[in-house]
Design a protein around this motif. Sequence first.
Motif, PDB file in Angstrom:
ATOM      1  N   PRO A 115       0.876  -1.253  -0.098  1.00 54.59           N
ATOM      2  CA  PRO A 115      -0.072   0.147  -0.013  1.00 54.59           C
ATOM      3  C   PRO A 115       0.807   1.301  -0.088  1.00 54.59           C
ATOM      4  O   PRO A 115       0.465   2.297  -0.334  1.00 54.59           O
ATOM      5  N   LYS A 116       1.905   1.244   0.399  1.00 56.37           N
ATOM      6  CA  LYS A 116       2.705   2.528   0.546  1.00 56.37           C
ATOM      7  C   LYS A 116       3.164   3.107  -0.904  1.00 56.37           C
ATOM      8  O   LYS A 116       3.225   3.948  -1.050  1.00 56.37           O
ATOM      9  N   ASN A 117       3.416   2.063  -1.733  1.00 55.18           N
ATOM     10  CA  ASN A 117       3.812   2.413  -2.938  1.00 55.18           C
ATOM     11  C   ASN A 117       2.838   2.301  -4.116  1.00 55.18           C
ATOM     12  O   ASN A 117       2.734   2.491  -5.245  1.00 55.18           O
ATOM     13  N   ARG A 118       1.530   1.804  -3.555  1.00 53.35           N
ATOM     14  CA  ARG A 118       0.386   1.955  -4.574  1.00 53.35           C
ATOM     15  C   ARG A 118      -0.781   2.556  -4.286  1.00 53.35           C
ATOM     16  O   ARG A 118      -0.958   3.668  -4.627  1.00 53.35           O
ATOM     17  N   GLN A 119      -1.793   2.127  -3.159  1.00 49.60           N
ATOM     18  CA  GLN A 119      -2.700   2.877  -2.886  1.00 49.60           C
ATOM     19  C   GLN A 119      -2.352   4.341  -2.340  1.00 49.60           C
ATOM     20  O   GLN A 119      -3.028   5.364  -2.561  1.00 49.60           O
ATOM     21  N   ASN A 120      -1.386   4.411  -1.488  1.00 52.30           N
ATOM     22  CA  ASN A 120      -1.109   5.611  -0.775  1.00 52.30           C
ATOM     23  C   ASN A 120      -0.442   6.523  -1.913  1.00 52.30           C
ATOM     24  O   ASN A 120      -0.848   7.921  -1.973  1.00 52.30           O
ATOM     25  N   ARG A 121       0.291   6.165  -2.870  1.00 53.30           N
ATOM     26  CA  ARG A 121       0.745   7.013  -4.001  1.00 53.30           C
ATOM     27  C   ARG A 121      -0.383   7.390  -5.085  1.00 53.30           C
ATOM     28  O   ARG A 121      -0.332   8.641  -5.251  1.00 53.30           O
ATOM     29  N   GLU A 122      -1.374   6.708  -4.953  1.00 53.14           N
ATOM     30  CA  GLU A 122      -2.461   7.040  -5.797  1.00 53.14           C
ATOM     31  C   GLU A 122      -3.354   7.935  -5.214  1.00 53.14           C
ATOM     32  O   GLU A 122      -3.915   9.166  -5.925  1.00 53.14           O
ATOM     33  N   LEU A 123      -3.439   7.923  -3.795  1.00 53.92           N
ATOM     34  CA  LEU A 123      -4.284   9.052  -3.119  1.00 53.92           C
ATOM     35  C   LEU A 123      -3.412  10.140  -2.978  1.00 53.92           C
ATOM     36  O   LEU A 123      -4.013  11.397  -3.091  1.00 53.92           O
ATOM     37  N   SER A 124      -2.134  10.201  -2.824  1.00 53.53           N
ATOM     38  CA  SER A 124      -1.278  11.508  -3.081  1.00 53.53           C
ATOM     39  C   SER A 124      -1.385  12.238  -4.403  1.00 53.53           C
ATOM     40  O   SER A 124      -1.391  13.517  -4.351  1.00 53.53           O
ATOM     41  N   ALA A 125      -1.397  11.477  -5.317  1.00 53.06           N
ATOM     42  CA  ALA A 125      -1.379  11.953  -6.945  1.00 53.06           C
ATOM     43  C   ALA A 125      -3.025  12.693  -7.072  1.00 53.06           C
ATOM     44  O   ALA A 125      -2.975  13.806  -7.660  1.00 53.06           O
ATOM     45  N   LYS A 126      -3.954  11.947  -6.591  1.00 54.06           N
ATOM     46  CA  LYS A 126      -5.342  12.698  -6.691  1.00 54.06           C
ATOM     47  C   LYS A 126      -5.434  13.976  -5.854  1.00 54.06           C
ATOM     48  O   LYS A 126      -5.854  15.090  -6.209  1.00 54.06           O
ATOM     49  N   LEU A 127      -4.947  14.069  -4.690  1.00 54.17           N
ATOM     50  CA  LEU A 127      -4.766  15.214  -3.876  1.00 54.17           C
ATOM     51  C   LEU A 127      -3.883  16.213  -4.636  1.00 54.17           C
ATOM     52  O   LEU A 127      -4.222  17.323  -4.297  1.00 54.17           O
ATOM     53  N   ALA A 128      -2.760  15.809  -5.020  1.00 52.14           N
ATOM     54  CA  ALA A 128      -2.104  17.049  -5.916  1.00 52.14           C
ATOM     55  C   ALA A 128      -2.908  17.672  -6.906  1.00 52.14           C
ATOM     56  O   ALA A 128      -2.729  18.711  -7.267  1.00 52.14           O
ATOM     57  N   LEU A 129      -3.492  16.631  -7.816  1.00 52.24           N
ATOM     58  CA  LEU A 129      -4.598  17.417  -8.552  1.00 52.24           C
ATOM     59  C   LEU A 129      -5.696  18.272  -8.226  1.00 52.24           C
ATOM     60  O   LEU A 129      -6.155  19.449  -8.744  1.00 52.24           O
ATOM     61  N   VAL A 130      -6.180  17.937  -6.905  1.00 56.74           N
ATOM     62  CA  VAL A 130      -7.046  18.978  -6.281  1.00 56.74           C
ATOM     63  C   VAL A 130      -6.145  20.082  -5.918  1.00 56.74           C
ATOM     64  O   VAL A 130      -6.586  21.473  -6.277  1.00 56.74           O
ATOM     65  N   ASP A 131      -4.915  20.168  -5.454  1.00 58.10           N
ATOM     66  CA  ASP A 131      -4.184  21.389  -5.340  1.00 58.10           C
ATOM     67  C   ASP A 131      -3.825  22.049  -6.635  1.00 58.10           C
ATOM     68  O   ASP A 131      -4.032  23.288  -6.839  1.00 58.10           O
ATOM     69  N   GLU A 132      -3.663  21.257  -7.670  1.00 58.02           N
ATOM     70  CA  GLU A 132      -3.456  21.852  -8.978  1.00 58.02           C
ATOM     71  C   GLU A 132      -4.748  22.793  -9.555  1.00 58.02           C
ATOM     72  O   GLU A 132      -4.713  23.879  -9.910  1.00 58.02           O
ATOM     73  N   ALA A 133      -5.833  22.131  -9.355  1.00 57.18           N
ATOM     74  CA  ALA A 133      -7.103  22.944  -9.715  1.00 57.18           C
ATOM     75  C   ALA A 133      -7.462  24.131  -9.113  1.00 57.18           C
ATOM     76  O   ALA A 133      -7.969  24.964  -9.520  1.00 57.18           O
ATOM     77  N   LYS A 134      -6.915  24.081  -7.662  1.00 55.86           N
ATOM     78  CA  LYS A 134      -7.300  25.401  -6.763  1.00 55.86           C
ATOM     79  C   LYS A 134      -6.528  26.369  -7.420  1.00 55.86           C
ATOM     80  O   LYS A 134      -6.951  27.528  -7.267  1.00 55.86           O
ATOM     81  N   ALA A 135      -5.301  25.837  -7.524  1.00 52.83           N
ATOM     82  CA  ALA A 135      -4.355  27.095  -7.922  1.00 52.83           C
ATOM     83  C   ALA A 135      -4.766  27.679  -9.319  1.00 52.83           C
ATOM     84  O   ALA A 135      -4.539  28.914  -9.184  1.00 52.83           O
ATOM     85  N   ARG A 136      -5.038  26.850 -10.127  1.00 50.84           N
ATOM     86  CA  ARG A 136      -5.555  27.386 -11.597  1.00 50.84           C
ATOM     87  C   ARG A 136      -7.028  28.249 -11.266  1.00 50.84           C
ATOM     88  O   ARG A 136      -6.921  29.455 -11.804  1.00 50.84           O
ATOM     89  N   TYR A 137      -7.859  27.932 -10.331  1.00 53.70           N
ATOM     90  CA  TYR A 137      -8.754  28.691 -10.101  1.00 53.70           C
ATOM     91  C   TYR A 137      -8.573  30.216  -9.450  1.00 53.70           C
ATOM     92  O   TYR A 137      -8.984  30.926 -10.235  1.00 53.70           O
TER      93      TYR A 137
END
Length: 431
Positions: free
Chosen positions: A307-329
């Motif tokens: 999970p450290k390198n799979r599920q947790n990484r996927e969650l981290s990537a999705k959270l980064a996309l949230v931050d990216e969209a907020k910055a664009r806003y």
Amino acid sequence: MFTLFSIRRVSVAALIVTMGASSWAADPLDPLTLAEAQRIAVGRSRQLVAQDALTAAARDQAVAAGQLPDPVLQLGIDNMPVNGPDRFSLSRDFMTMRRIGIMQEIPRADKRQLRAEKFERDAERIQAQRQLTLANVQRDTALAWLDRYYTQAQRDLLQQQVDESRLQVQAADSAFRTGRGSQADVFSARAAVITLQDRLSQIDRQLRSASLMLARWVGVSDAERPTAGSPPWQSTPLQDPVLSEHLKQHPDLLAIAAEINAADTEARLAQANKKADISVEASYVQRGSAFSNMLSIGVSIPLQWDPKNRQNRELSAKLALVDEAKARYEDMLRKNETEVRSLLNEWQTGKDRLVRFRNELIPNARQRSEATLTTYRTGKSDLAAGLLARREEIDVHMQALTVEMETARSWAQINFLIPDQQISASAKDKP
């Protein structure tokens, strides 16, 4: 304030006097107003239809994503002999079994809900993009209509001056024949007509170009209709102190806000995926008549091995996309606010300039023209000076029309940042 209406009224009067009222009333086409042009453009837009179809598709996918996966039917034969005297027999060997079963994957209820919500967020994003398309159609149609409207007004003004100049040629020629004027006055009057006709040719070219641009939105037949109805460019609701709040309803920002919601939903889905789903399976096994039939039941559970390198990484990537969209806003909000304030500045400056044209420049040019023509009539100057003063007066009127057009264009870009829903609704009601 100097407005287009006064110029058009004078122009119409001059044309009726010189050409006859029948020529003006000969056009059977109904006038095309700004609101009607926008309604026609919205009704003709295929991009809006395409985005409606995408919205319907996303919502259908949302319903499908919220359901359980289809069950899997399993059919099989176990332990069938392949050599010896019992080969390929289904009944001689006691271990040969015929099997029928069903397997069902059971995702967690919160995952199914989040998957459905993800497609709903996609539908919201597409609808926000549709609003942006709608605003662009209304704005671009307004700009094309304004170009056609003011170019026609400039042509009317020049045509009025051409008609006046032709009368001046006749007057100069008559004065020369009776010995009250010079031949130079005749040549000056004729040169003035030729110059104005050349300008009229340029305006005609601009008018044809404006009609072609308008036809892009309303179609060729409607683009040929005369434009009418003064655009309400003198006021706009987009003013301080509500500017920032108003801009948050801009379709660009609504689209990014929908992307933020979609990214947040995917992040929550990635969080939910850290808990494995299960699959259940049941099968019924038929053996020979001498043996009992059997029932098998099983459960499958994926093992999240890393999970450290799979599920947790996927969650981290999705959270980064949230931050990216907020910055664009935030960046889009600042960009839009700067652009709108610049447009408001141009619009207000244009209004101030038009006041100056009305109160100072136009009266001054008119007085100078009248004074010069009076001097010519009293024999104290030649006709060329009077014609020059008259051309300068017309130039001032043309400049005022140009300023009014630029001001109206700024107004249109401000006023249709957010689509006019009444225009959209009337377009849908069109049979």
